[in-house]
Design an enzyme around this catalytic site. Structure first.
Site, PDB file in Angstrom:
ATOM      1  N   ASN A   9       0.853  -1.198   0.062  1.00 43.91           N
ATOM      2  CA  ASN A   9       0.012   0.144   0.076  1.00 43.91           C
ATOM      3  C   ASN A   9       0.869   1.385   0.005  1.00 43.91           C
ATOM      4  O   ASN A   9       1.535   1.430   1.019  1.00 43.91           O
ATOM      5  CB  ASN A   9      -0.784  -0.183   1.412  1.00 43.91           C
ATOM      6  N   TRP A  10       0.908   1.751  -1.096  1.00 39.99           N
ATOM      7  CA  TRP A  10       1.863   2.795  -1.302  1.00 39.99           C
ATOM      8  C   TRP A  10       1.674   4.310  -0.411  1.00 39.99           C
ATOM      9  O   TRP A  10       2.244   5.069  -0.408  1.00 39.99           O
ATOM     10  CB  TRP A  10       2.321   3.227  -2.882  1.00 39.99           C
ATOM     11  N   LYS A  11       0.342   4.140  -0.266  1.00 42.95           N
ATOM     12  CA  LYS A  11      -0.336   5.225   0.491  1.00 42.95           C
ATOM     13  C   LYS A  11      -0.221   6.813  -0.656  1.00 42.95           C
ATOM     14  O   LYS A  11      -0.169   6.434  -1.567  1.00 42.95           O
ATOM     15  CB  LYS A  11       0.100   5.375   1.846  1.00 42.95           C
ATOM     16  N   HIS A  96      -9.423   1.235   5.119  1.00 50.57           N
ATOM     17  CA  HIS A  96      -8.039   1.349   5.797  1.00 50.57           C
ATOM     18  C   HIS A  96      -8.220   2.433   6.765  1.00 50.57           C
ATOM     19  O   HIS A  96      -9.285   3.410   6.931  1.00 50.57           O
ATOM     20  CB  HIS A  96      -7.108   2.096   4.799  1.00 50.57           C
ATOM     21  N   GLU A  98      -6.694   4.743   7.889  1.00 49.16           N
ATOM     22  CA  GLU A  98      -6.415   6.307   7.688  1.00 49.16           C
ATOM     23  C   GLU A  98      -7.699   6.947   6.938  1.00 49.16           C
ATOM     24  O   GLU A  98      -7.823   8.153   7.119  1.00 49.16           O
ATOM     25  CB  GLU A  98      -5.012   6.341   6.744  1.00 49.16           C
ATOM     26  N   GLU A 168      -5.293  -4.794  10.646  1.00 47.01           N
ATOM     27  CA  GLU A 168      -4.109  -3.693  10.771  1.00 47.01           C
ATOM     28  C   GLU A 168      -4.544  -2.992  12.106  1.00 47.01           C
ATOM     29  O   GLU A 168      -5.199  -1.785  12.071  1.00 47.01           O
ATOM     30  CB  GLU A 168      -4.191  -2.852   9.661  1.00 47.01           C
ATOM     31  N   GLY A 174       3.024   2.037  10.871  1.00 43.37           N
ATOM     32  CA  GLY A 174       3.895   3.474  10.559  1.00 43.37           C
ATOM     33  C   GLY A 174       4.493   3.754  11.890  1.00 43.37           C
ATOM     34  O   GLY A 174       5.118   4.755  12.218  1.00 43.37           O
ATOM     35  N   SER A 214       3.577  -2.124  10.406  1.00 46.71           N
ATOM     36  CA  SER A 214       5.172  -2.364  10.589  1.00 46.71           C
ATOM     37  C   SER A 214       5.773  -3.699  10.327  1.00 46.71           C
ATOM     38  O   SER A 214       6.417  -4.292  10.693  1.00 46.71           O
ATOM     39  CB  SER A 214       5.554  -1.978  11.990  1.00 46.71           C
ATOM     40  N   GLY A 235       2.835  -1.152   4.219  1.00 45.36           N
ATOM     41  CA  GLY A 235       3.133   0.299   3.894  1.00 45.36           C
ATOM     42  C   GLY A 235       4.558   0.641   3.615  1.00 45.36           C
ATOM     43  O   GLY A 235       4.882   0.327   2.485  1.00 45.36           O
ATOM     44  N   GLY A 236       5.280   1.117   4.602  1.00 43.77           N
ATOM     45  CA  GLY A 236       6.565   1.755   4.370  1.00 43.77           C
ATOM     46  C   GLY A 236       7.442   0.717   3.822  1.00 43.77           C
ATOM     47  O   GLY A 236       8.160   1.311   2.875  1.00 43.77           O
TER      48      GLY A 236
END
Ligand code: 13P
Length: 252
Positions: A9-11, A96, A98, A168, A174, A214, A235-236
């Site tokens: 997930n590049w966000k 998500h 976010e 999640e 993150g 993470s 993510g990251g």
């Protein structure tokens, strides 16, 4: 047999050019060494058409990170499920934390998005998970169940086949703070039990449940080693090809 998946997930990261470079690097890496799982990259809307075209002969599938809760029309700035599908993308990430937190996406809004995504032939990666305060109050099971009931448990058994769940925990996203493999397995098993109550044991057994928060190459083998953890939503660590490949290799 349920699918093993590693999804990125590049966000809101990467310009179009940077995204194309990352997708190309990953495509080349996975052409040289076939993955042992399904690989998906979730990109911002503007990348979808270009990246889908770039990856059409590769093993990597493409996902959007969102879609509208309306079919079409005067909704300035929105992108419909049909538009996402027309780019060649196969999946959409919905629910998500976010989106729920920063864009006020309610269970009702998410339910409409899920329905439109499925009606337009997309598969859905549906995210659920508790906050730190909820975890400290031991409410994680109730939160996850309510999120499922609010937006996806109305689906038919046939529709359910196109749903992937991503657990999640918000406190792990993150933050560098991963759920332990035991903590994650415990709630994944509970989520599968909830699915079984609605769709039956076989459908629950066939449902892919991903862990996100993470997740990285160093902890992926332990997480993925658990019986109810079928992969990750990353993510990251999906923003650099070698890092993402390291997680994919956890399935080797
Ligand atoms: P991180 O891997 O950066 O913690 O993000 C997880 C996530 O939110 C994936 O959707």
């Amino acid at each position: 047999m349920r699918k093993k998946i590693v999804a990125g997930n590049w966000k809101m990261n990467k310009t179009l050019q940077e995204g194309v470079a990352l997708a190309t690097e990953l495509k080349n890496m996975l052409a040289a060494e076939k993955p042992n799982c399904e690989v998906i990259i979730g990109t911002p809307f503007i990348h979808l058409a270009t990246v889908s075209e770039l990856l059409k002969d590769s093993v990597i599938k493409v996902s959007a990170e969102n879609c509208a809760n309306k079919e079409s029309g005067a909704y300035t700035g929105e992108v419909s499920a049909a538009m996402v599908k027309s780019t060649g993308a196969e999946y959409v990430i919905l629910g998500h934390s976010e989106r729920r937190e920063y864009y006020n996406e309610t269970p009702e809004i998410l339910k409409d998005k899920v329905d439109l995504a499925l009606a337009n032939g997309l598969k859905v990666i549906f995210c659920i998970g508790e906050s730190l305060a909820q975890r400290e109050a031991n409410e994680q099971e109730a939160v996850c169940k309510a999120e499922l009931q609010g937006s996806v448990f109305h689906l038919s058994a046939e529709q359910w086949k196109n749903i992937v769940i991503a657990y999640e925990p918000i406190w792990a996203i993150g933050t560098g703070k991963t759920a332990t493999a035991e903590q994650a397995e415990e709630i994944h098993a509970y989520i599968r039990k909830c699915v079984a109550e609605v769709y039956g044991a076989q459908a629950a057994d066939d449902t892919t449940i991903l862990y996100g928060g993470s997740c990285k190459a160093s902890n992926a083998p332990e997480l993925f080693g658990k019986p109810d953890i079928d992969g990750g939503l990353i993510g990251g660590a999906s923003l650099k090809a070698p890092d993402f490949k390291g997680i994919i290799d956890a399935w080797k």
